[in-house]
Structure formats: C-alpha cells, structure tokens
Design a protein around this motif. Sequence first.
Motif, PDB file in Angstrom:
ATOM      1  N   LEU A   1      -5.157   7.022   2.721  1.00 40.08           N
ATOM      2  CA  LEU A   1      -4.537   6.128   3.875  1.00 40.08           C
ATOM      3  C   LEU A   1      -5.359   4.946   4.165  1.00 40.08           C
ATOM      4  N   LEU A   2      -6.722   5.204   4.281  1.00 38.09           N
ATOM      5  CA  LEU A   2      -7.652   3.887   4.526  1.00 38.09           C
ATOM      6  C   LEU A   2      -7.532   3.108   3.275  1.00 38.09           C
TER       7      LEU A   2
ATOM      8  N   GLY B   1       0.968  -1.079  -0.022  1.00 40.67           N
ATOM      9  CA  GLY B   1      -0.006   0.060  -0.031  1.00 40.67           C
ATOM     10  C   GLY B   1       0.740   1.170   0.037  1.00 40.67           C
ATOM     11  N   ARG B   2       0.469   2.044  -0.855  1.00 40.06           N
ATOM     12  CA  ARG B   2       1.336   3.381  -0.749  1.00 40.06           C
ATOM     13  C   ARG B   2       0.180   4.981  -0.881  1.00 40.06           C
TER      14      ARG B   2
ATOM     15  N   LEU C   1     -13.891  16.730  -1.445  1.00 38.34           N
ATOM     16  CA  LEU C   1     -13.213  16.536  -0.304  1.00 38.34           C
ATOM     17  C   LEU C   1     -11.978  17.569   0.050  1.00 38.34           C
ATOM     18  N   SER C   2     -11.865  17.803   1.163  1.00 43.30           N
ATOM     19  CA  SER C   2     -10.693  18.561   1.568  1.00 43.30           C
ATOM     20  C   SER C   2      -9.482  17.934   1.439  1.00 43.30           C
ATOM     21  N   GLY C   3      -8.100  18.559   1.408  1.00 40.96           N
ATOM     22  CA  GLY C   3      -6.982  17.733   1.324  1.00 40.96           C
ATOM     23  C   GLY C   3      -6.780  16.913   2.340  1.00 40.96           C
ATOM     24  N   GLY C   4      -7.211  17.403   3.600  1.00 41.38           N
ATOM     25  CA  GLY C   4      -6.983  16.248   4.855  1.00 41.38           C
ATOM     26  C   GLY C   4      -8.013  15.164   4.676  1.00 41.38           C
ATOM     27  N   GLU C   5      -9.264  15.446   4.364  1.00 38.79           N
ATOM     28  CA  GLU C   5     -10.008  14.311   4.167  1.00 38.79           C
ATOM     29  C   GLU C   5      -9.772  13.409   3.084  1.00 38.79           C
ATOM     30  N   ARG C   6      -9.083  13.748   1.899  1.00 33.89           N
ATOM     31  CA  ARG C   6      -8.795  13.067   0.794  1.00 33.89           C
ATOM     32  C   ARG C   6      -7.730  12.114   1.416  1.00 33.89           C
ATOM     33  N   GLN C   7      -6.713  12.881   2.022  1.00 31.06           N
ATOM     34  CA  GLN C   7      -5.401  11.999   2.488  1.00 31.06           C
ATOM     35  C   GLN C   7      -5.771  11.091   3.462  1.00 31.06           C
TER      36      GLN C   7
ATOM     37  N   ASP D   1      -2.430   5.012  14.497  1.00 32.39           N
ATOM     38  CA  ASP D   1      -3.669   4.119  14.969  1.00 32.39           C
ATOM     39  C   ASP D   1      -3.612   2.790  13.938  1.00 32.39           C
ATOM     40  N   VAL D   2      -3.632   3.097  12.328  1.00 30.00           N
ATOM     41  CA  VAL D   2      -3.751   1.952  11.642  1.00 30.00           C
ATOM     42  C   VAL D   2      -2.546   1.308  11.664  1.00 30.00           C
TER      43      VAL D   2
END
Length: 264
Positions: A159-160, A83-84, A149-155, A193-194
């Motif tokens: 990640l998810l 994953g990247r 989405l915002s940048g943070g939401e998209r990032q 957390d992940v």
Amino acid sequence: MLQLQDISITFNENTPDEKKALQSINFELQKGEFVTVIGSNGAGKSTLMNIISGNLIPDVGNVIINDKEVVDLPEYNRSKFIGRVFQDPMAGTAPSMTIEENLAMAYARNKKRKLKPGVTKKRRIIFKEYLETLNLGLENRLSAKVGLLSGGERQALSLLMATFTEPDILLLDEHTAALDPSRAELIIDITRDVVNKYNLTTLMVTHNMQQALDLGDRLFMMDKGEIILNVFQEEKDNLTIKDLMNEFQKKSGSQFESDRAVLV
C-alpha cells in the motif's frame, strides 16, 4: 479526473463460454473521490480494475484520466499515474529484494531512469519517514527481505509503495481479503489515512459490505458486468447491510453470493 465511457468487454466471444464481463460502463470520478465497489463473484469488479489499470483493453469504449484518452496506453505506462494493491500479499512486491530496494523501485516509478544507485543515503531517510507512518517498525528493518515479512506487513508495504508517488488513481482490489481480521483492520486504517492525507482518487473492491459502507464517499454495486447501484455519501451513510442485500436482490433478482458479505 477519471472517466469511463461506454466500456464493454466480452470474453470467449462466439463460443459456448462467452461471457459479457462489462456492459456499457459509464461513470466519472472527481479528484479525491473514494468509491467502494461491491458485487457477487463474476460481477466484473476485477475486470473493471484491469480496464482502468491497462491490464485489459475493452472491446469498445474509452478511459480518460486528467482529460487524456489512455485506453490504448499499456499498463506499464499507466503505472506512472496509477497505483494498485492486489488481494494477494505476495503480489506487488519483490520477495527476494529488501524493503529499501522495493521502496526504491516504487520511488522511481514516475521518474526518468538513470544509472545511479536505487538506494542512497538521502532516499533511505525518506523511506524511513514513510515507513514510520505504518507504526509497524519496518523503518528499522530496511535491509530485511520482503519475503520474510508477514502477510499484513507485506500488504502494508504494498500500500505504501502504491501511494509513494501520490498517484492520480489508486486501485485497491480486495486488498484485505487474504488477511486475518486484526491485520485487515490495520490495513483499512492505513488505507483511510493514506487516502485522506494525499486526497487520492480511489476505487476499492471489497466483498465486505461493512467496509463498503464505512469507507469512502460513494458506492458502486455491480452485477453481470453492470453497475446496478450508484449511491453518494449522504444516501450511503443511511444504508445498512440489510439495505444493500435488499437492493441487490431487487435489482438483480438473485441472492448475494458472498458469505462474507452476509456475515460481516
């Protein structure tokens, strides 16, 4: 879990622009190790990520994952177990598709492709459960286009998606660098957390020295295509940003080039 053996690669060989991007890189990571990678611009950090992911093939050397040689395996095949997440929040997702459609693609990454709907009632329940862990309310916006989405939401979504199928290797290539401080802190919390939840073997490139010290259990410092410092948890816990700056200057003979590294 992950071994790099004598990896070297040179760009523009035998030209005035020749650059030895990586030189005789050797290391081994065990299952669950979390390594932060720092270095000045052009040190070879992203090239290292590209070699591991299969985006680049080294001139010499081998990449071994789970005791299997993968150096000749193309990137799309390695994506089944790697994953990247990239620096650009616009990368890694399809902006014209919805959140649930993006998650459906990630969910099917290491499964046999079938002519069935990507988003089913059962999968939608799974997607909501995963999105709830982000605490961003995205579980209530499954039909929203990712491009909105915002940048943070998209990032966070990237990640998810990268960790959805619990990959053998997680590569984080300056994945907070384009975010404002509050969003960057959120993504770092989610990352921690992940990685802990799934015990993921992780390499995280960062220019932020405090991040490099706070996260993970091992640290690589790179310069001119080489790993010039390799420290484990006990030693890393006792280091400061000033210590890292001094080590870089001592081993490379130059000042660290990143203002972010100096100021954080």
